[in-house]
Design an enzyme around this catalytic site. Sequence first.
Site, PDB file in Angstrom:
ATOM      1  N   TYR D 169       0.851  -1.210   0.000  1.00 23.02           N
ATOM      2  CA  TYR D 169       0.000   0.000   0.000  1.00 23.02           C
ATOM      3  C   TYR D 169       0.870   1.238   0.000  1.00 23.02           C
ATOM      4  O   TYR D 169       1.966   1.231   0.555  1.00 23.02           O
ATOM      5  CB  TYR D 169      -0.945   0.014   1.206  1.00 23.02           C
ATOM      6  CG  TYR D 169      -0.262  -0.021   2.549  1.00 23.02           C
ATOM      7  CD1 TYR D 169       0.098  -1.242   3.127  1.00 23.02           C
ATOM      8  CD2 TYR D 169       0.018   1.140   3.254  1.00 23.02           C
ATOM      9  CE1 TYR D 169       0.724  -1.294   4.358  1.00 23.02           C
ATOM     10  CE2 TYR D 169       0.637   1.095   4.490  1.00 23.02           C
ATOM     11  CZ  TYR D 169       0.996  -0.127   5.040  1.00 23.02           C
ATOM     12  OH  TYR D 169       1.619  -0.164   6.256  1.00 23.02           O
ATOM     13  N   PRO D 170       0.391   2.306  -0.645  1.00 19.34           N
ATOM     14  CA  PRO D 170       1.109   3.580  -0.626  1.00 19.34           C
ATOM     15  C   PRO D 170       0.572   4.451   0.502  1.00 19.34           C
ATOM     16  O   PRO D 170      -0.554   4.252   0.970  1.00 19.34           O
ATOM     17  CB  PRO D 170       0.743   4.185  -1.976  1.00 19.34           C
ATOM     18  CG  PRO D 170      -0.627   3.687  -2.255  1.00 19.34           C
ATOM     19  CD  PRO D 170      -0.757   2.341  -1.575  1.00 19.34           C
ATOM     20  N   ASP D 172       0.885   8.600   2.603  1.00 18.84           N
ATOM     21  CA  ASP D 172       1.366   9.973   2.730  1.00 18.84           C
ATOM     22  C   ASP D 172       1.432  10.356   4.206  1.00 18.84           C
ATOM     23  O   ASP D 172       0.783   9.736   5.031  1.00 18.84           O
ATOM     24  CB  ASP D 172       0.358  10.949   2.082  1.00 18.84           C
ATOM     25  CG  ASP D 172       0.611  11.182   0.602  1.00 18.84           C
ATOM     26  OD1 ASP D 172       1.613  10.681   0.086  1.00 18.84           O
ATOM     27  OD2 ASP D 172      -0.218  11.859  -0.024  1.00 18.84           O
ATOM     28  N   GLN D 209       9.274  -6.044   6.399  1.00 19.81           N
ATOM     29  CA  GLN D 209       8.744  -4.781   5.866  1.00 19.81           C
ATOM     30  C   GLN D 209       9.803  -4.089   5.019  1.00 19.81           C
ATOM     31  O   GLN D 209      10.949  -3.969   5.429  1.00 19.81           O
ATOM     32  CB  GLN D 209       8.351  -3.891   7.047  1.00 19.81           C
ATOM     33  CG  GLN D 209       7.850  -2.521   6.627  1.00 19.81           C
ATOM     34  CD  GLN D 209       7.493  -1.660   7.837  1.00 19.81           C
ATOM     35  OE1 GLN D 209       6.406  -1.770   8.386  1.00 19.81           O
ATOM     36  NE2 GLN D 209       8.418  -0.812   8.269  1.00 19.81           N
TER      37      GLN D 209
END
Lengths: 277, 277, 277, 277, 277
Positions: D169-170, D172, D209
């Site tokens: 997943y991206p 911000d 990760q």
Amino acid sequence: MSEKASSLPAVPLTLEGAAVLHQMYRLRWPEWRTRAAIEREYAASEFAQQFAPLEQAGASAMYSLYGHKGDLMFVHFRPDFAALKQAESAMAKLRLNDFLEPTTSYVSVVELGLYESTGKTYHDLAQKNIAPHSEEWDAGIKDLVARQSEAMKPRLWPEVPKVQYACFYPMDRKRGEDKNWYMLPLAERQRQMHEHGLVGRRYAGHVKQIISGSIGFDDWEWGVDLFADDPLVFKKLIYEMRFDRVSAEYALFGSFYFGMRCPAAELLPLLDGEWPK
Amino acid sequence: MSEKASSLPAVPLTLEGAAVLHQMYRLRWPEWRTRAAIEREYAASEFAQQFAPLEQAGASAMYSLYGHKGDLMFVHFRPDFAALKQAESAMAKLRLNDFLEPTTSYVSVVELGLYESTGKTYHDLAQKNIAPHSEEWDAGIKDLVARQSEAMKPRLWPEVPKVQYACFYPMDRKRGEDKNWYMLPLAERQRQMHEHGLVGRRYAGHVKQIISGSIGFDDWEWGVDLFADDPLVFKKLIYEMRFDRVSAEYALFGSFYFGMRCPAAELLPLLDGEWPK
Amino acid sequence: MSEKASSLPAVPLTLEGAAVLHQMYRLRWPEWRTRAAIEREYAASEFAQQFAPLEQAGASAMYSLYGHKGDLMFVHFRPDFAALKQAESAMAKLRLNDFLEPTTSYVSVVELGLYESTGKTYHDLAQKNIAPHSEEWDAGIKDLVARQSEAMKPRLWPEVPKVQYACFYPMDRKRGEDKNWYMLPLAERQRQMHEHGLVGRRYAGHVKQIISGSIGFDDWEWGVDLFADDPLVFKKLIYEMRFDRVSAEYALFGSFYFGMRCPAAELLPLLDGEWPK
Amino acid sequence: MSEKASSLPAVPLTLEGAAVLHQMYRLRWPEWRTRAAIEREYAASEFAQQFAPLEQAGASAMYSLYGHKGDLMFVHFRPDFAALKQAESAMAKLRLNDFLEPTTSYVSVVELGLYESTGKTYHDLAQKNIAPHSEEWDAGIKDLVARQSEAMKPRLWPEVPKVQYACFYPMDRKRGEDKNWYMLPLAERQRQMHEHGLVGRRYAGHVKQIISGSIGFDDWEWGVDLFADDPLVFKKLIYEMRFDRVSAEYALFGSFYFGMRCPAAELLPLLDGEWPK
Amino acid sequence: MSEKASSLPAVPLTLEGAAVLHQMYRLRWPEWRTRAAIEREYAASEFAQQFAPLEQAGASAMYSLYGHKGDLMFVHFRPDFAALKQAESAMAKLRLNDFLEPTTSYVSVVELGLYESTGKTYHDLAQKNIAPHSEEWDAGIKDLVARQSEAMKPRLWPEVPKVQYACFYPMDRKRGEDKNWYMLPLAERQRQMHEHGLVGRRYAGHVKQIISGSIGFDDWEWGVDLFADDPLVFKKLIYEMRFDRVSAEYALFGSFYFGMRCPAAELLPLLDGEWPK
């Protein structure tokens, strides 16, 4: 809040059960119509042969969706994600798949939130001077989770309820600049969830609710499935809940998918526009 | 607010009537054009034969939409969701369906909000020391709803008004971090809805409004249908209402669909670009 | 604010004129290229024959859009919505339509806001102790609107300006939780609109602006058309206006469509990639 | 904060490693099904021949995605962006590509954030009266980065972990009007990132990760890849982290892509709906 | 602020230069693959013949984009919008266009912001008691703009830099309810832009930045093009800038397009999956 309490974990314990897939499809109508009757019949009967036993077992169900979001919704409950992938592959392999265009889907896992016991357990462990995330702490948590999972087995691996209507929607808890669910103390979240649960309980017997968690699996945090014989109950229940603080202030909702259950054996009349009678 | 008042339910009572489906379609123009005249005529007359009686009965209506959001909008009012599913199937079965591409749709149920009587009823029951959600309470509510439903039958199962223009849009009540409709006291919501209703009343005779609820059925909380012979009235009415507090502060609007009523019998000239004359 | 003033209507009066349709299309290039020259020529000349007189009369215009949002934009001004529907049908009937894919569109009606006279009129009527929405009040308003409409006829039913470039965009007034245009007093809105108008006036002669209202007809509240021979003026004007309070705080903008006017007679060279020369 | 501290740079130092591409594809099922078995076999074996060695080397991996977001996800780690472009071209060249429709993708570069050493280094340089961005300062930073890059080589150019499940997943960091990550002092950001890292460390051994930065390369600021044999760990880890202040207040998440690893050699059975067994 | 200062215009002066078009396309791979080699070669060589001289002159450039947002990006700089329309038509006319599907585009004009001289000029004119927007004022501004335009010619009509990588993204200045760029005093905006510029200057020699304005032309206010031989510099520069107040608080970013420069002569190997080598 005592210093001790403030250092307790903020995350509530959860139990995970069945892996869940919702598949929404639109029929390629022109494609379907132009095929020979024998091809359409083959596609429908191949599907029925595979799907009927799953339907019977409460493992899968088919719905005729209302509106343009899709013509069909399939719901699959499986023991784990490996079995769920097999279910997805089995659907893809069907001749019927040639006539289906996926519009959306949802991937999740049945989840039971343990807000009530989490607060108590964290507190009990802390009382015994067990430090969070110590080996002893983790053992205590593991023990609780194991016991609860055993007790809740039927709710963790449920069958798809055999009723007339289904409503599915995904949701998030808001993380606004001011109203942020994840910054509330555990006790306050527990209180709000409790209040929320009271509304749901008043609808027991009229609607069956299955919550699944989708953090890490799909774009929202939870999926909600409601099943009922009277579809107006969906509206009543969700509207009443919307005035709970936890919903009014902290709930964000995705799209709603609303359908009428259609037995696998009725797929052909459905796609021929002759179902329901 | 007295402690008693604060513990009264926050949800306003509602009455539900006809199940409603809006279907928006774009015509596959190149596909339509290349078919033989006899095929196009067949599709149009099969449609007209099925649709005209429904149109006559006020159960369904067809509109030629303005702009690219769709070429056709069909509105269906049916007694319940089972009948609505049959209506949807009947549309799908039409030969015409081969030339239609769904652009969007809306699923809802005609709703009459009872803000006025809700406050009074909750208060009356509380005065008699009847606890919310007790059996006696539920009976009182059930009784009210039954009486009102009987009285409001024509408004709950309305016909599609036989006028020239229609405007449809979905809407929500805002749940912002600061401005949150669902956190306002019932009495304040009742007051704002009353004020809002006064504007609508001034347009009586010029525009017919039908509100439907869609919580649990579709992505917004309500759908609004306006019907009028003079389309400028849509703009006047909605613009004036936008200055009401309930709209100015708490309304969120979806897309607007605006169309001109086209009788089923005129479908062929419409799709041949020769309607209206 | 005096009690009287606070009870005056909040909605500004508006005048409505021509019904407006913007149609944005992408050409199906591969489809167009593979057709015989004679078919392409037929499509282009049929279009030109129908469109050139409308173009000449200032009723319709064609633009070659910049970028991927569309290859062609058609703007139609018609006396009312029935005539606009005919215009839309006439476009659909064209052979050219087989090669066009609608990307978007906009439906609206030319609108002149009467912020200046609204305040004065409401005040005058109130001074005469005429109650808002009384028969006398409505008559006074009706009278004002009729007189102004007569006086403003050319601006209400304008021609499409015959200049080189067009810029179209839709917009809303913000209804934020804190900054909410619709909650400002009429006088403050009037003041800000006046200030805003002063900027526009400085560009008179360089750019022609036509505002149309779309509440009830499309997804935004207004559409703005700018026409100029020097396209840089669009940027200068809009940028300067963006610092006005009414734009800086209360304007929300949709997509911008920017095109170069192409006469109907030049469609064939345009679609052959040989226009402009 | 001392004046000196306040004038230190706000940007944390980062190390960059492998260039990364995520490719999500939907299979054109009807196209695939209608091709001769020999063609499908050719496409699958050509792919396997090219992909298996990359898979073996940990440079690329294939996943069967859950749900409608795509049927296949390919993850590519390459030494730099030139090599990544070659990887992309090699995929495009495959016969398999004729059957794939890209649904989305993500472009990024493996990034290690140096919040811990950044604060210390800036402070040390400032103590020596070295002015930010002076030649001496830049040399000091360059030196640190070079030493750390050398030390972290295996983490900067990692292999795709050879486990069963992947979650991508991206995300911000929020720049809200009130809660703005980029306006927090470096020390506070460092503190929150440290706290965040403690959660991750508790999952060491269960989940791997890999963080990649995408500012300038794609639409979000970072991409997160999680790899694990037990997919429930994704949910546990992300849910627990969501209560960290840095996530609760400052994280914005894009779509989640969740898939089961499928060896290149198993592509044919996968696309035939016979994988996993 | 003195009354005088407060009545000075808020809009900063800008200079406009080359008209700019970014075109992003996806290749219709199956279509491309199935065509005869001779057709593909023709399309590629026709393109190269037309494009190579433009490329040579720095007027246009082609990039192979990373990821699914497009396979090709063309950047065109032209003297004005009429020439830009010709450039767009020339692209449409190419045989290659039959294989391209536009995914997005961007229309803008090279812009140099004059924040520094604006404040000074406004102040100087006001000192001479020249009223804003008077004839004398306008003459003074016109004079300044003419002189600066002459001086900045090469930066206003730049060539596309001949380096390896390009990064393009559109952006807005935020107009939030609390943080609103357009409500800041000119002097504060000037200060923040100055600070912002200092970061950019530290990257001089490593990255070439071209800002274009798109108010009135496209959906965002500005477009930013970065060109560099080392793509990591894009990330470094943008990340560092994100901590500037003007970016941290007031920047809103659209999608990022990142590509590797491909000479026109290499189109065929690129589309055959054999570039870069």
